[in-house]
Design a protein around this motif. Structure first.
Motif, short mmCIF file in Angstrom:
data_model
loop_
_atom_site.label_atom_id
_atom_site.label_comp_id
_atom_site.label_asym_id
_atom_site.label_seq_id
_atom_site.Cartn_x
_atom_site.Cartn_y
_atom_site.Cartn_z
N TRP A 257 32.32 32.57 39.99
CA TRP A 257 33.28 31.06 39.20
C TRP A 257 34.03 30.14 39.33
CZ3 TRP A 257 35.00 33.29 34.36
CH2 TRP A 257 36.06 33.37 33.91
N ASP A 258 33.22 29.65 40.56
CA ASP A 258 33.03 28.23 41.39
C ASP A 258 32.18 27.12 40.50
OD1 ASP A 258 31.17 29.74 42.19
OD2 ASP A 258 31.03 28.23 44.52
N LYS A 259 31.91 27.67 39.97
CA LYS A 259 31.39 26.84 39.15
C LYS A 259 31.49 26.11 37.66
CE LYS A 259 30.00 30.73 35.48
NZ LYS A 259 28.86 32.26 34.89
N GLY B 150 31.55 39.81 33.96
CA GLY B 150 32.11 38.99 32.72
C GLY B 150 33.65 38.49 33.03
N GLU B 151 33.88 37.88 31.77
CA GLU B 151 35.42 36.86 31.74
C GLU B 151 36.62 38.50 31.49
OE1 GLU B 151 38.42 33.69 29.70
OE2 GLU B 151 36.00 33.98 29.32
N GLY B 152 37.52 38.33 32.15
CA GLY B 152 38.24 39.81 32.27
C GLY B 152 38.01 41.02 32.80
N GLN B 153 37.07 41.04 33.64
CA GLN B 153 36.79 42.33 34.27
C GLN B 153 37.15 42.50 34.94
OE1 GLN B 153 31.98 42.19 33.69
NE2 GLN B 153 32.34 43.96 31.85
N ARG B 154 37.09 43.62 35.90
CA ARG B 154 37.36 43.74 37.05
C ARG B 154 36.98 43.95 38.08
NH1 ARG B 154 43.68 43.52 36.97
NH2 ARG B 154 43.14 43.79 39.10
N ILE B 155 36.84 43.92 39.31
CA ILE B 155 36.24 44.15 40.56
C ILE B 155 36.21 46.05 41.44
CG2 ILE B 155 35.50 43.29 42.80
CD1 ILE B 155 35.95 41.01 42.28
N THR B 156 35.79 46.35 40.89
CA THR B 156 36.43 47.76 41.46
C THR B 156 35.81 48.62 42.52
OG1 THR B 156 34.45 48.36 39.97
CG2 THR B 156 36.68 48.24 39.17
N MET B 157 36.23 49.54 43.28
CA MET B 157 35.00 50.20 44.07
C MET B 157 33.56 50.33 44.04
SD MET B 157 36.49 50.88 47.16
CE MET B 157 35.43 51.61 47.98
N LYS B 158 33.56 49.74 42.89
CA LYS B 158 32.00 50.71 42.41
C LYS B 158 31.13 49.21 42.54
CE LYS B 158 28.17 49.97 38.38
NZ LYS B 158 28.49 50.04 36.61
N GLN B 159 31.38 48.64 43.04
CA GLN B 159 30.64 47.49 43.42
C GLN B 159 30.68 47.46 45.10
OE1 GLN B 159 33.01 46.42 41.85
NE2 GLN B 159 31.11 45.70 40.15
#
Length: 215
Positions: A114-116, A85-94
């Motif tokens: 987010w391109d939407k 969601g908004e404000g969340q970060r992409i981490t090593m979990k993904q």
């Protein structure tokens, strides 16, 4: 074979990074007067779907025109981060969820969805961005490039461009921003093409980004 265009169209009313002038597409010659049409393009080097070179941040680092063309073609993998969601970060979990394929890929493309928001004020909001630990992984595995479907690899609030500095200080990587349609690719490796406009001392350039899927 299936080909997916991952590129936003350049127009005079497109979203641009805050502080950047909008592109201008002026008709310079017309069919009626000249017998042909020609357009004068006035555009910043980091407009639309584009690529950043290390020289974008560091004066004496590599420019796009100095890279061998092989830098812009390779095995790509889309990592689905659309649940963030908004404000969340992409981490090593993904990345850990698809680690074997991620290790094989030369380009990692993070699909946030987010391109939407393209064409709206929301596009400049608090989109998901990668963490420094993800940047460390990109450096360690010597990726050719990293891409996202947002306006910047750093959060819009980070005027220091922390991730840009980290990546470009330590590796010959390219950064691709403002991708689109990443959600149509799936989770298998594919051939990725990201061909920048070749001009002298290029700190960045618009690209035509394409995914070629072997079905």
């Amino acid at each position: 074979m299936k080909v997916i265009d991952l590129t936003h169209t350049i127009s005079e009313d497109m979203p641009v990074y805050p502080g950047t002038d909008l592109p201008k597409l002026e008709v310079a010659n017309t069919y009626e007067e000249s017998g042909f049409k020609e357009t004068l393009l006035t555009i910043f080097s980091h407009t639309g779907t584009h690529m950043d070179a290390p020289s974008h941040i560091f004066e004496y680092r590599t420019t796009l025109d100095a890279f061998p063309v092989e830098q812009f073609i390779g095995k790509g993998l889309v990592i689905d981060c659309s649940d963030l969601g908004e404000g969340q970060r992409i981490t090593m979990k993904q990345i850990e969820a698809v680690k074997e394929k991620a290790n094989q890929a030369e380009f990692l493309l993070f699909y946030t969805g987010w391109d939407k928001h393209w064409g709206t004020d929301s596009y400049f909001g608090d989109y998901p961005a990668i963490t420094e630990e993800v940047a460390d992984y990109l450096i360690l595995t010597k990726k050719k490039g990293v891409g996202l479907d947002v306006i910047g690899i750093d959060p819009i609030s980070d005027g220091n461009l922390t991730i840009h500095h980290k990546l470009f200080a330590e590796t010959e990587i390219v950064v691709i921003e403002n991708l689109t349609r990443l959600g149509e690719i799936g989770n298998e490796l594919f051939t990725f093409y990201a061909m920048p406009l070749k001009y002298e001392n290029a700190d960045g350039a618009p690209i035509r980004a394409v995914a070629v899927l072997n079905e």
